[in-house]
Write a protein that holds these residues in place. Structure first.
Motif, PDB file in Angstrom:
ATOM      1  N   GLY A 305       0.788  -1.225   0.000  1.00 40.32           N
ATOM      2  CA  GLY A 305       0.000   0.000   0.000  1.00 40.32           C
ATOM      3  C   GLY A 305       0.820   1.276   0.000  1.00 40.32           C
ATOM      4  N   MET A 306       2.064   1.181   0.444  1.00 39.32           N
ATOM      5  CA  MET A 306       2.961   2.335   0.497  1.00 39.32           C
ATOM      6  C   MET A 306       4.386   1.824   0.314  1.00 39.32           C
ATOM      7  SD  MET A 306       2.886   5.756   1.144  1.00 39.32           S
ATOM      8  CE  MET A 306       1.616   6.241   2.351  1.00 39.32           C
ATOM      9  N   ILE A 307       5.199   2.582  -0.421  1.00 44.84           N
ATOM     10  CA  ILE A 307       6.617   2.252  -0.557  1.00 44.84           C
ATOM     11  C   ILE A 307       7.425   3.384   0.048  1.00 44.84           C
ATOM     12  CG2 ILE A 307       8.537   1.861  -2.150  1.00 44.84           C
ATOM     13  CD1 ILE A 307       6.583   0.596  -4.086  1.00 44.84           C
ATOM     14  N   ALA A 308       8.341   3.022   0.954  1.00 45.37           N
ATOM     15  CA  ALA A 308       9.277   3.977   1.533  1.00 45.37           C
ATOM     16  C   ALA A 308      10.619   3.814   0.836  1.00 45.37           C
ATOM     17  CB  ALA A 308       9.419   3.743   3.031  1.00 45.37           C
ATOM     18  N   VAL A 309      11.152   4.913   0.313  1.00 46.82           N
ATOM     19  CA  VAL A 309      12.465   4.921  -0.327  1.00 46.82           C
ATOM     20  C   VAL A 309      13.447   5.455   0.713  1.00 46.82           C
ATOM     21  CG1 VAL A 309      13.827   5.753  -2.279  1.00 46.82           C
ATOM     22  CG2 VAL A 309      11.350   5.381  -2.546  1.00 46.82           C
ATOM     23  N   VAL A 310      14.394   4.613   1.116  1.00 50.00           N
ATOM     24  CA  VAL A 310      15.228   4.966   2.269  1.00 50.00           C
ATOM     25  C   VAL A 310      16.709   4.787   1.947  1.00 50.00           C
ATOM     26  CG1 VAL A 310      13.367   4.237   3.807  1.00 50.00           C
ATOM     27  CG2 VAL A 310      15.243   2.665   3.314  1.00 50.00           C
ATOM     28  N   ALA A 311      17.552   5.522   2.690  1.00 55.82           N
ATOM     29  CA  ALA A 311      18.997   5.376   2.568  1.00 55.82           C
ATOM     30  C   ALA A 311      19.387   3.953   2.950  1.00 55.82           C
ATOM     31  CB  ALA A 311      19.699   6.384   3.472  1.00 55.82           C
ATOM     32  N   PRO A 312      20.342   3.342   2.228  1.00 52.97           N
ATOM     33  CA  PRO A 312      20.712   1.947   2.517  1.00 52.97           C
ATOM     34  C   PRO A 312      21.132   1.716   3.965  1.00 52.97           C
ATOM     35  CG  PRO A 312      21.661   2.655   0.424  1.00 52.97           C
ATOM     36  CD  PRO A 312      21.061   3.873   1.053  1.00 52.97           C
ATOM     37  N   ASP A 313      21.858   2.670   4.547  1.00 56.62           N
ATOM     38  CA  ASP A 313      22.338   2.470   5.915  1.00 56.62           C
ATOM     39  C   ASP A 313      21.259   2.702   6.966  1.00 56.62           C
ATOM     40  OD1 ASP A 313      22.141   5.204   5.636  1.00 56.62           O
ATOM     41  OD2 ASP A 313      24.108   5.662   6.500  1.00 56.62           O
ATOM     42  N   ARG A 314      20.047   3.098   6.524  1.00 57.94           N
ATOM     43  CA  ARG A 314      18.939   3.316   7.458  1.00 57.94           C
ATOM     44  C   ARG A 314      17.809   2.320   7.243  1.00 57.94           C
ATOM     45  NH1 ARG A 314      18.729   5.195  11.813  1.00 57.94           N
ATOM     46  NH2 ARG A 314      16.785   6.374  11.572  1.00 57.94           N
ATOM     47  N   ALA A 315      17.975   1.424   6.270  1.00 55.50           N
ATOM     48  CA  ALA A 315      16.880   0.524   5.913  1.00 55.50           C
ATOM     49  C   ALA A 315      16.476  -0.388   7.072  1.00 55.50           C
ATOM     50  CB  ALA A 315      17.275  -0.304   4.692  1.00 55.50           C
ATOM     51  N   GLU A 316      17.443  -0.973   7.735  1.00 56.26           N
ATOM     52  CA  GLU A 316      17.125  -1.904   8.821  1.00 56.26           C
ATOM     53  C   GLU A 316      16.448  -1.185   9.982  1.00 56.26           C
ATOM     54  OE1 GLU A 316      19.396  -5.161  11.713  1.00 56.26           O
ATOM     55  OE2 GLU A 316      20.386  -4.425   9.893  1.00 56.26           O
ATOM     56  N   ALA A 317      16.989  -0.029  10.352  1.00 57.05           N
ATOM     57  CA  ALA A 317      16.416   0.715  11.481  1.00 57.05           C
ATOM     58  C   ALA A 317      15.016   1.212  11.169  1.00 57.05           C
ATOM     59  CB  ALA A 317      17.326   1.885  11.842  1.00 57.05           C
ATOM     60  N   LEU A 318      14.797   1.701   9.949  1.00 54.54           N
ATOM     61  CA  LEU A 318      13.472   2.211   9.603  1.00 54.54           C
ATOM     62  C   LEU A 318      12.465   1.083   9.442  1.00 54.54           C
ATOM     63  CD1 LEU A 318      14.360   5.143   7.174  1.00 54.54           C
ATOM     64  CD2 LEU A 318      13.538   5.287   9.527  1.00 54.54           C
ATOM     65  N   SER A 319      12.903  -0.073   8.977  1.00 55.01           N
ATOM     66  CA  SER A 319      12.017  -1.237   8.936  1.00 55.01           C
ATOM     67  C   SER A 319      11.543  -1.599  10.335  1.00 55.01           C
ATOM     68  CB  SER A 319      12.733  -2.440   8.308  1.00 55.01           C
ATOM     69  OG  SER A 319      12.981  -2.247   6.941  1.00 55.01           O
ATOM     70  N   ALA A 320      12.480  -1.596  11.279  1.00 56.87           N
ATOM     71  CA  ALA A 320      12.135  -1.914  12.663  1.00 56.87           C
ATOM     72  C   ALA A 320      11.198  -0.873  13.255  1.00 56.87           C
ATOM     73  CB  ALA A 320      13.410  -2.028  13.500  1.00 56.87           C
ATOM     74  N   LEU A 321      11.448   0.397  12.960  1.00 56.41           N
ATOM     75  CA  LEU A 321      10.584   1.465  13.471  1.00 56.41           C
ATOM     76  C   LEU A 321       9.166   1.333  12.935  1.00 56.41           C
ATOM     77  CD1 LEU A 321      10.218   4.158  14.987  1.00 56.41           C
ATOM     78  CD2 LEU A 321      10.980   5.322  12.917  1.00 56.41           C
ATOM     79  N   LEU A 322       9.030   1.092  11.641  1.00 56.77           N
ATOM     80  CA  LEU A 322       7.701   0.918  11.047  1.00 56.77           C
ATOM     81  C   LEU A 322       6.996  -0.295  11.646  1.00 56.77           C
ATOM     82  CD1 LEU A 322       8.658   1.757   7.369  1.00 56.77           C
ATOM     83  CD2 LEU A 322       7.066   3.073   8.787  1.00 56.77           C
ATOM     84  N   ALA A 323       7.754  -1.359  11.892  1.00 59.06           N
ATOM     85  CA  ALA A 323       7.164  -2.561  12.498  1.00 59.06           C
ATOM     86  C   ALA A 323       6.685  -2.271  13.921  1.00 59.06           C
ATOM     87  CB  ALA A 323       8.179  -3.696  12.492  1.00 59.06           C
ATOM     88  N   GLU A 324       7.446  -1.450  14.651  1.00 57.66           N
ATOM     89  CA  GLU A 324       7.025  -1.074  16.011  1.00 57.66           C
ATOM     90  C   GLU A 324       5.701  -0.323  15.992  1.00 57.66           C
ATOM     91  OE1 GLU A 324      10.170   1.217  17.667  1.00 57.66           O
ATOM     92  OE2 GLU A 324      11.579  -0.468  17.725  1.00 57.66           O
ATOM     93  N   HIS A 325       5.416   0.359  14.887  1.00 58.23           N
ATOM     94  CA  HIS A 325       4.153   1.090  14.734  1.00 58.23           C
ATOM     95  C   HIS A 325       3.055   0.213  14.120  1.00 58.23           C
ATOM     96  CE1 HIS A 325       6.582   4.652  15.588  1.00 58.23           C
ATOM     97  NE2 HIS A 325       5.459   5.324  15.739  1.00 58.23           N
ATOM     98  N   GLY A 326       3.292  -1.072  14.031  1.00 56.43           N
ATOM     99  CA  GLY A 326       2.247  -1.989  13.587  1.00 56.43           C
ATOM    100  C   GLY A 326       2.227  -2.298  12.108  1.00 56.43           C
ATOM    101  N   GLU A 327       3.236  -1.843  11.367  1.00 57.98           N
ATOM    102  CA  GLU A 327       3.251  -2.096   9.930  1.00 57.98           C
ATOM    103  C   GLU A 327       3.993  -3.395   9.610  1.00 57.98           C
ATOM    104  OE1 GLU A 327       1.392  -0.333   8.099  1.00 57.98           O
ATOM    105  OE2 GLU A 327       1.009   1.213   9.604  1.00 57.98           O
TER     106      GLU A 327
END
Length: 348
Positions: A305-327
């Motif tokens: 439903g949504m694509i986030a385009v992220v810096a390679p060195d932030r991909a893991e951290a932002l994936s975890a953050l989004l998951a913490e918010h229920g995504e």
């Protein structure tokens, strides 16, 4: 002598002002529950006021979006199951706003019908209020139009208008570069695009809306009315955390048409279609409608439903953050040179 014509009234012409007033009173608690810093008055005035300074902004840029629910409304009307289409209405607007980097601040709705059913209209607007609550936006006004002769048989239409803000310099997309990681954020089904094709496929299948759903529990109509997911709060959290370069809301046009909207000229994307499982609703639509994979990808969200385009060195951290918010998040590809979206593998 000619007969004296009897006087007419607005109610006899088909417009019930008392019903409209009753609706306003009915929905006031739901609207009040969406109040947030910046709201200055209640429903009922000629306009609605909002104080950007009270909302916490010092140098704001405003962002506006408008949208509707499309022919998904036809299913809601035919099944008289209208409680969730208001969430769809809000989602289609605020998910677009957040792709610009903006926080949705307030929302207005337009509800038009031939004959106002106060209970049904209240159900719709309560859904709008629920969408606003999820998005953190205030429902500060709207318009209910009773228009006999324009809509028939219980039909109605909806439009939504959202206004958001960001501090100057915080706009998205920004900084998208070759090698950026594409994080796919899961959808909750078809959302609110492609329903003219959905309804055509259902018609071809011979199934009624109240038939048992072939791909989920409950009825077919109820499954297809699953509301659009609202991504606002997780997306804003990712933006604040740093490393988010762009967001693409996957609406009409699917992955094929929407992702390029946030990519700079000269850059494209490579997507691995095997990175996620195609949700059952799309598998059923493809099978029942005989849809080619390319048609699926340019019509539906296919589970993203949504694509986030992220810096390679932030991909893991932002994936975890989004998951913490229920995504539900999965890496689905990368930004590459070239101006197209290319696919590896197949949907399955």
């Amino acid at each position: 002598m000619t007969g004296v014509k009897t006087g007419l009234s607005y109610a006899e012409a088909g417009v019930d002002i008392d019903a409209g007033n009753a609706l306003v009173e009915r929905i006031k608690p739901a609207a009040k529950a969406t109040a947030r810093p910046g709201v200055m008055d209640a429903l009922g005035g000629f306009g609605a006021l909002f104080d950007l300074k009270a909302a916490g902004y010092s140098d704001p840029v405003l962002v506006a979006a408008t949208d509707g629910v499309g022919t998904k409304l036809r299913i809601a009307i035919d099944t008289r199951n209208v409680g969730s289409v208001g969430i769809d209405l809000v989602a289609m607007c605020v998910n677009d706003l957040v792709c610009q980097g903006a926080e949705p601040l307030f929302f207005l709705d337009y509800f038009a019908t031939g004959k106002l059913d106060v209970s049904e209209a209240a159900a719709v607007i309560n859904g709008i209020a629920e969408g606003c609550r999820i998005a953190g936006a205030a429902l500060i006004g709207g318009e209910t139009a009773e228009m006999p002769g324009m809509y028939h048989g219980g039909d109605f239409d909806l439009a939504g208008f959202a206004v958001g803000a960001m501090e100057r310099g915080q706009a998205l997309p920004s900084g998208v570069a070759e090698g950026d990681v594409l994080l796919g954020i899961a959808s909750d089904g078809v959302h609110s695009n492609g329903y003219s094709l959905v309804r055509r496929i259902v018609e071809r299948s011979g199934l009624a809306w109240d038939a048992p759903c072939p791909f989920a529990d409950g009825s077919l109509g109820a499954a297809l009315l699953t509301p659009t997911r609202i991504y606002v709060k997780p997306a804003l959290a990712a933006h604040r955390a740093g490393g988010l370069h762009a967001l693409a809301h996957i609406t009409g046009g699917g992955l094929t048409e929407n992702l390029p909207r946030v990519l700079p000229e000269g850059l494209g994307a490579e997507i691995d279609l095997g990175a996620w499982a195609l949700p059952p609703v799309f598998a059923w639509l493809a099978r029942e409608g005989g849809l080619a994979e390319a048609e699926l990808l340019k019509t539906f969200n296919c589970g993203i439903g949504m694509i986030a385009v992220v810096a390679p060195d932030r991909a893991e951290a932002l994936s975890a953050l989004l998951a913490e918010h229920g995504e539900r998040v999965v890496p689905i590809g990368h930004v590459i040179t070239g101006g197209n979206v290319s696919y590896r593998g197949h949907l399955a």
